[in-house]
Write an enzyme that holds these catalytic residues in place. Sequence first.
Site, PDB file in Angstrom:
ATOM      1  CE  LYS A  75      -3.653   0.325  -0.498  1.00 29.28           C
ATOM      2  NZ  LYS A  75      -4.251  -0.310  -1.375  1.00 29.28           N
ATOM      3  CE1 TYR A  94      -1.571  -2.284  -7.167  1.00 29.56           C
ATOM      4  CE2 TYR A  94      -1.090  -3.384  -5.482  1.00 29.56           C
ATOM      5  CZ  TYR A  94      -1.748  -2.872  -6.907  1.00 29.56           C
ATOM      6  OH  TYR A  94      -2.420  -4.050  -6.966  1.00 29.56           O
ATOM      7  CG  HIS A  96      -4.133   3.970  -5.476  1.00 26.14           C
ATOM      8  ND1 HIS A  96      -4.781   3.840  -6.556  1.00 26.14           N
ATOM      9  CD2 HIS A  96      -3.902   3.446  -5.153  1.00 26.14           C
ATOM     10  CE1 HIS A  96      -4.984   2.227  -6.091  1.00 26.14           C
ATOM     11  NE2 HIS A  96      -3.982   1.528  -5.759  1.00 26.14           N
ATOM     12  CD  GLU A 118      -1.763   3.266  -8.588  1.00 24.28           C
ATOM     13  OE1 GLU A 118      -0.442   2.793  -7.886  1.00 24.28           O
ATOM     14  OE2 GLU A 118      -1.796   4.168  -8.431  1.00 24.28           O
ATOM     15  CG  ASP A 269      -7.315   1.589  -5.463  1.00 29.18           C
ATOM     16  OD1 ASP A 269      -8.902   2.072  -6.624  1.00 29.18           O
ATOM     17  OD2 ASP A 269      -7.402   0.675  -6.011  1.00 29.18           O
TER      18      ASP A 269
HETATM   19  N1  LIG Z   1     -10.975  -0.825  -3.252  1.00 29.82           N
HETATM   20  C1  LIG Z   1      -9.465  -1.632  -3.047  1.00 29.82           C
HETATM   21  O1  LIG Z   1      -9.392  -2.543  -2.615  1.00 29.82           O
HETATM   22  C2  LIG Z   1      -9.085  -2.283  -5.030  1.00 29.82           C
HETATM   23  C3  LIG Z   1      -9.436  -1.266  -5.310  1.00 29.82           C
HETATM   24  N2  LIG Z   1      -9.294  -1.468  -6.948  1.00 29.82           N
HETATM   25  C4  LIG Z   1      -9.721  -0.747  -7.860  1.00 29.82           C
HETATM   26  O2  LIG Z   1     -11.217  -0.845  -8.294  1.00 29.82           O
HETATM   27  C5  LIG Z   1     -11.026  -0.226  -9.969  1.00 29.82           C
HETATM   28  C6  LIG Z   1     -11.316  -0.572 -10.902  1.00 29.82           C
HETATM   29  O3  LIG Z   1     -10.243  -1.335 -11.840  1.00 29.82           O
HETATM   30  P1  LIG Z   1     -10.286  -2.516 -12.639  1.00 29.82           P
HETATM   31  O4  LIG Z   1     -11.004  -3.452 -12.886  1.00 29.82           O
HETATM   32  O5  LIG Z   1      -8.840  -3.468 -12.487  1.00 29.82           O
HETATM   33  O6  LIG Z   1      -9.569  -1.648 -14.133  1.00 29.82           O
HETATM   34  P2  LIG Z   1     -10.363  -1.437 -14.995  1.00 29.82           P
HETATM   35  O7  LIG Z   1      -9.231  -0.859 -16.246  1.00 29.82           O
HETATM   36  O8  LIG Z   1      -9.974  -2.977 -15.978  1.00 29.82           O
HETATM   37  O9  LIG Z   1     -12.067  -1.257 -15.565  1.00 29.82           O
HETATM   38  C7  LIG Z   1     -12.141  -0.179 -15.278  1.00 29.82           C
HETATM   39  C8  LIG Z   1     -13.462   0.215 -16.309  1.00 29.82           C
HETATM   40  O10 LIG Z   1     -14.570   1.302 -16.323  1.00 29.82           O
HETATM   41  C9  LIG Z   1     -14.985   0.938 -17.666  1.00 29.82           C
HETATM   42  N3  LIG Z   1     -15.262   2.762 -17.567  1.00 29.82           N
HETATM   43  C10 LIG Z   1     -14.554   4.200 -17.564  1.00 29.82           C
HETATM   44  N4  LIG Z   1     -15.069   5.194 -17.812  1.00 29.82           N
HETATM   45  C11 LIG Z   1     -16.896   4.558 -17.442  1.00 29.82           C
HETATM   46  C12 LIG Z   1     -17.933   5.272 -16.806  1.00 29.82           C
HETATM   47  N5  LIG Z   1     -17.760   6.462 -17.120  1.00 29.82           N
HETATM   48  N6  LIG Z   1     -18.923   4.577 -17.356  1.00 29.82           N
HETATM   49  C13 LIG Z   1     -19.409   2.747 -17.194  1.00 29.82           C
HETATM   50  N7  LIG Z   1     -17.818   2.521 -16.976  1.00 29.82           N
HETATM   51  C14 LIG Z   1     -16.818   3.048 -17.070  1.00 29.82           C
HETATM   52  C15 LIG Z   1     -13.640   1.762 -18.535  1.00 29.82           C
HETATM   53  O11 LIG Z   1     -13.837   1.118 -19.591  1.00 29.82           O
HETATM   54  C16 LIG Z   1     -12.990   0.098 -18.026  1.00 29.82           C
HETATM   55  O12 LIG Z   1     -13.922  -1.146 -18.226  1.00 29.82           O
HETATM   56  C17 LIG Z   1      -9.833   0.808  -9.583  1.00 29.82           C
HETATM   57  O13 LIG Z   1      -9.732   2.086  -9.101  1.00 29.82           O
HETATM   58  C18 LIG Z   1      -8.773   0.113  -8.598  1.00 29.82           C
HETATM   59  O14 LIG Z   1      -7.824   0.758  -8.308  1.00 29.82           O
HETATM   60  C19 LIG Z   1      -8.984  -2.657  -7.274  1.00 29.82           C
HETATM   61  C20 LIG Z   1      -8.102  -3.658  -6.233  1.00 29.82           C
HETATM   62  C21 LIG Z   1      -8.537  -3.474  -4.992  1.00 29.82           C
HETATM   63  C1  LIG Z   2      -4.941  -1.706  -5.766  1.00 28.69           C
HETATM   64  C2  LIG Z   2      -4.957  -2.084  -4.362  1.00 28.69           C
HETATM   65  O1  LIG Z   2      -4.933  -0.714  -3.982  1.00 28.69           O
HETATM   66  C3  LIG Z   2      -4.903  -2.536  -3.520  1.00 28.69           C
HETATM   67  O2  LIG Z   2      -5.135  -4.072  -4.073  1.00 28.69           O
HETATM   68  O3  LIG Z   2      -5.205  -2.428  -2.107  1.00 28.69           O
END
Ligand SMILES: NC(=O)C1=CN([C@@H]2O[C@H](COP(=O)(O)OP(=O)(O)OC[C@H]3O[C@@H](n4cnc5c(N)ncnc54)[C@H](O)[C@@H]3O)[C@@H](O)[C@H]2O)C=CC1
Ligand SMILES: CC(=O)C(=O)O
Length: 377
Positions: A75, A94, A96, A118, A269
Amino acid sequence: MIIGVPREIKNNENRVALTPAGVVALIKAGHEVLVETNAGEGSGFLNEDYAAAGAAMIDSAADVWAKADMIMKVKEPLASEYKYFRSGLILFTYLHLAAEPELAAALTESGVTAIAYETVEQNRTLPLLTPMSEVAGRMSAQIGAQFLEKPKGGKGILLGGVPGVKRGKVTVIGGGVVGTNAAKVAAGLGADVTIIDLSPDRLRQLEDIFGKSVQTLMSSPMNIAEAVAESDLVIGAVLIPGAKAPKLVTEEMIKSMTPGSVIVDVAIDQGGIFETVDHITTHDNPTYEKHGVLHYAVANMPGAVPRTSTIALTNATVPFALQIANKGVKAAVLSNPALKLGLNVAGGHITYEAVAKDLGYEYVSADTALEKTLQTI
Ligand SMILES: NC(=O)C1=CN([C@@H]2O[C@H](COP(=O)(O)OP(=O)(O)OC[C@H]3O[C@@H](n4cnc5c(N)ncnc54)[C@H](O)[C@@H]3O)[C@@H](O)[C@H]2O)C=CC1
Ligand SMILES: CC(=O)C(=O)O
């Protein structure tokens, strides 16, 4: 190069940046690895395992940071770790930054060279984000199902229903890695699933993957409003790499949900996609209620399944860490376009355009910024 692995200090963050197998790979390539005592404990890797792999075990975090050329973390550093930043230090973790202005300031002011997992990008994929997005995506449906249970504060529905009773409705906004994995688990539980994305190509791919078992919808304020109002569970899974997430779900839309519904903002994040998510929550205290809807916004979801997550993360990071350690960060970044996109801070500048724009910094290219660094390795 000397690589340091401090223990993670974020709430319930039980992952660690290197497994003993990762240590072996770096040592075999001629490097030295320092691991803070008990850093791997939460992931089931003991001090003896690291020592047997050839790591030096170090009792204090301060010593690990001070002695290492490159710090590998999971992190983003927390405020109590900023004092360890120094010019010439390489940070690989990471970050962010769009959602972490104070960290961005501390990194630029101290002259650290920082590569964010990321934003490392290869063949239009994010290889160091993908494994954790797979974990968080799968967890998000599981967590949503759990918080829909009455004793957890939810409306008391079973996502899959039973014969003669309606299934629960799940809307996933963002159909990338998180979204696809969330939909797989939600559909597997028997829920009625809708995925919303902005990319027509991605929507086509999703239909190819899921057939008629999920509904795909183009992202628009109207489609989002209708889907949110009808849903028991909404999962936020949008990403614009490096940038702050767009607020796609308004307060009015949240008010339209029935009491006891649940939202899981995985994209927290990067700042999150729900207007009513006003703070990051923790594994210790994961939800709060607003307008009758349970809000879950934990920014390190994979930290709760550390054994799986640590192994998946390090499978992806170690090959890149080896390139940085073998070539030195300047040469590694300049020779590999994937790592160049990962570079967020160098020479006191922000080197990722979307981060610079969101935080109000001048954007400086990786080539120009690296020329200015005092980086010797
Ligand atoms: N909270 C946590 O513990 C974690 C959070 N994440 C976060 O989850 C989020 C998503 O990550 P991924 O799926 O890997 O990204 P990704 O890039 O694979 O998918 C994102 C999707 O959002 C779509 N998109 C973009 N603008 C849009 C809009 N206005 N309306 C609808 N769809 C839209 C894109 O077309 C894409 O398909 C990131 O912020 C990532 O850092 C990832 C892992 C852990
Ligand atoms: C993607 C990220 O921030 C996590 O895995 O915690």
